[in-house]
Design an enzyme around this catalytic site. Structure first.
Site, short mmCIF file in Angstrom:
data_model
loop_
_atom_site.label_atom_id
_atom_site.label_comp_id
_atom_site.label_asym_id
_atom_site.label_seq_id
_atom_site.Cartn_x
_atom_site.Cartn_y
_atom_site.Cartn_z
N SER A 54 0.83 -1.21 0.00
CA SER A 54 0.00 0.00 0.00
C SER A 54 0.85 1.25 0.00
O SER A 54 0.47 2.27 -0.56
CB SER A 54 -0.97 0.00 1.19
OG SER A 54 -0.27 -0.15 2.40
N GLU A 55 2.04 1.19 0.65
CA GLU A 55 2.99 2.30 0.55
C GLU A 55 4.43 1.81 0.56
O GLU A 55 4.76 0.82 1.22
CB GLU A 55 2.84 3.31 1.70
CG GLU A 55 1.82 4.40 1.45
CD GLU A 55 0.46 4.02 1.99
OE1 GLU A 55 -0.52 4.69 1.64
OE2 GLU A 55 0.39 3.04 2.74
N THR A 56 5.24 2.54 -0.19
CA THR A 56 6.69 2.39 -0.16
C THR A 56 7.28 3.74 0.20
O THR A 56 6.90 4.76 -0.38
CB THR A 56 7.23 1.92 -1.53
OG1 THR A 56 6.74 0.62 -1.81
CG2 THR A 56 8.75 1.90 -1.55
#
Length: 265
Positions: free
Chosen positions: A43-45
């Site tokens: 969902s996030e990096t």
């Protein structure tokens, strides 16, 4: 590029919310960072670069877009820095030049985030139908985050939601996501929530810290409390403690590293 996978807002592997934390040695352009985030698929990096001493720049990418704030990727990045340096506190500077002060707090990590207001809003019936919601207690909107907040009556109903994500995506435009929340039916927590965001990220975010920039204030006002315990009732589940002090919300959480390696650029 040194890269880590970290499960955030949990002390158990394979629970909480996985984030990738990347430490590029050289400046990466926007397209490269977006491609890396899309390739990883979390969902996030987060892309973290040291500026001076214990101050770092941080940028957050979903598989689709860059976003200014992310709680679980901030927690994940903090976990790696605290584990690999002697720092007890650090400061992140995001793409909007907002300073995020982070410090160790016992076995947890304490993150300082801004508070954003919400306003009354209307929610299309198509959106409610796609979510599977038939009864609504309250509807709010966070202009800064472009997120709709919907309160429903039951934590059990919240846990049992099975949205039609194709219909949800086509039911609304111009938003990043919909957060659905309910008062807790568990004495260990104050409220439960889930976050759906096919417009900007994945279908459902497993554990979402960034929404506490407005969600904590919502429940703090409603429950007349400044310290709250939150439970995210996604499949992976996650927990966090929050506290409001003046114009800041403090988010407390744990994280565990599950992978360390090199991303080949």
């Amino acid at each position: 590029m040194k890269t880590y996978f970290v499960d955030s807002f949990t002390n158990e592997k394979f629970k909480g919310n996985p984030a990738a934390v990347c430490f590029p040695e050289e400046n990466l352009d926007f397209d490269t960072m977006q491609k890396i985030a899309t390739e990883i698929g979390f969902s996030e990096t987060a892309f973290v670069k040291q500026i001076t001493d214990n101050t770092y720049s941080i940028r957050f990418f979903t598989p689709k877009i860059e976003i200014p704030l992310c709680g679980h990727a901030t927690l994940a990045s903090s976990k790696i820095i605290f584990d690999t340096t002697s720092f007890d506190s650090i400061t992140f500077i995001n793409c909007e030049n907002i300073e995020l002060f982070i410090e160790k707090a016992g076995n947890k990590i304490k993150m300082q985030f801004p508070i954003y207001d919400t306003e009354e809003t209307e929610v299309p019936q198509k959106t409610l139908d796609a979510l599977g919601i038939s009864e609504v207690i309250n509807k709010r909107y966070s202009p800064k985050n472009k997120i709709i907040l919907i309160e429903i009556k039951s934590a059990l109903d919240l846990a049992n939601l099975t949205p039609d994500f194709t219909a949800l995506l086509h039911s609304h435009t111009g938003i990043n996501g919909v957060l659905v929340t309910a008062i807790s039916d568990n004495k260990n927590f104050d409220f439960h929530y889930r976050y759906f965001w096919p417009w900007a990220g994945t279908n459902e975010d497993p554990v979402t810290g960034g929404v506490q920039t407005f969600l904590t204030k919502y429940w703090a006002t409603k429950l007349n409390k400044t310290k709250l315990n939150a439970f995210q009732s996604s499949v992976r589940t996650g927990i966090m403690n929050t506290e409001i002090i003046q114009d800041k919300v403090y988010i407390f959480g744990e994280a565990i590293t599950v992978l360390e390696g090199q991303f080949i650029l």
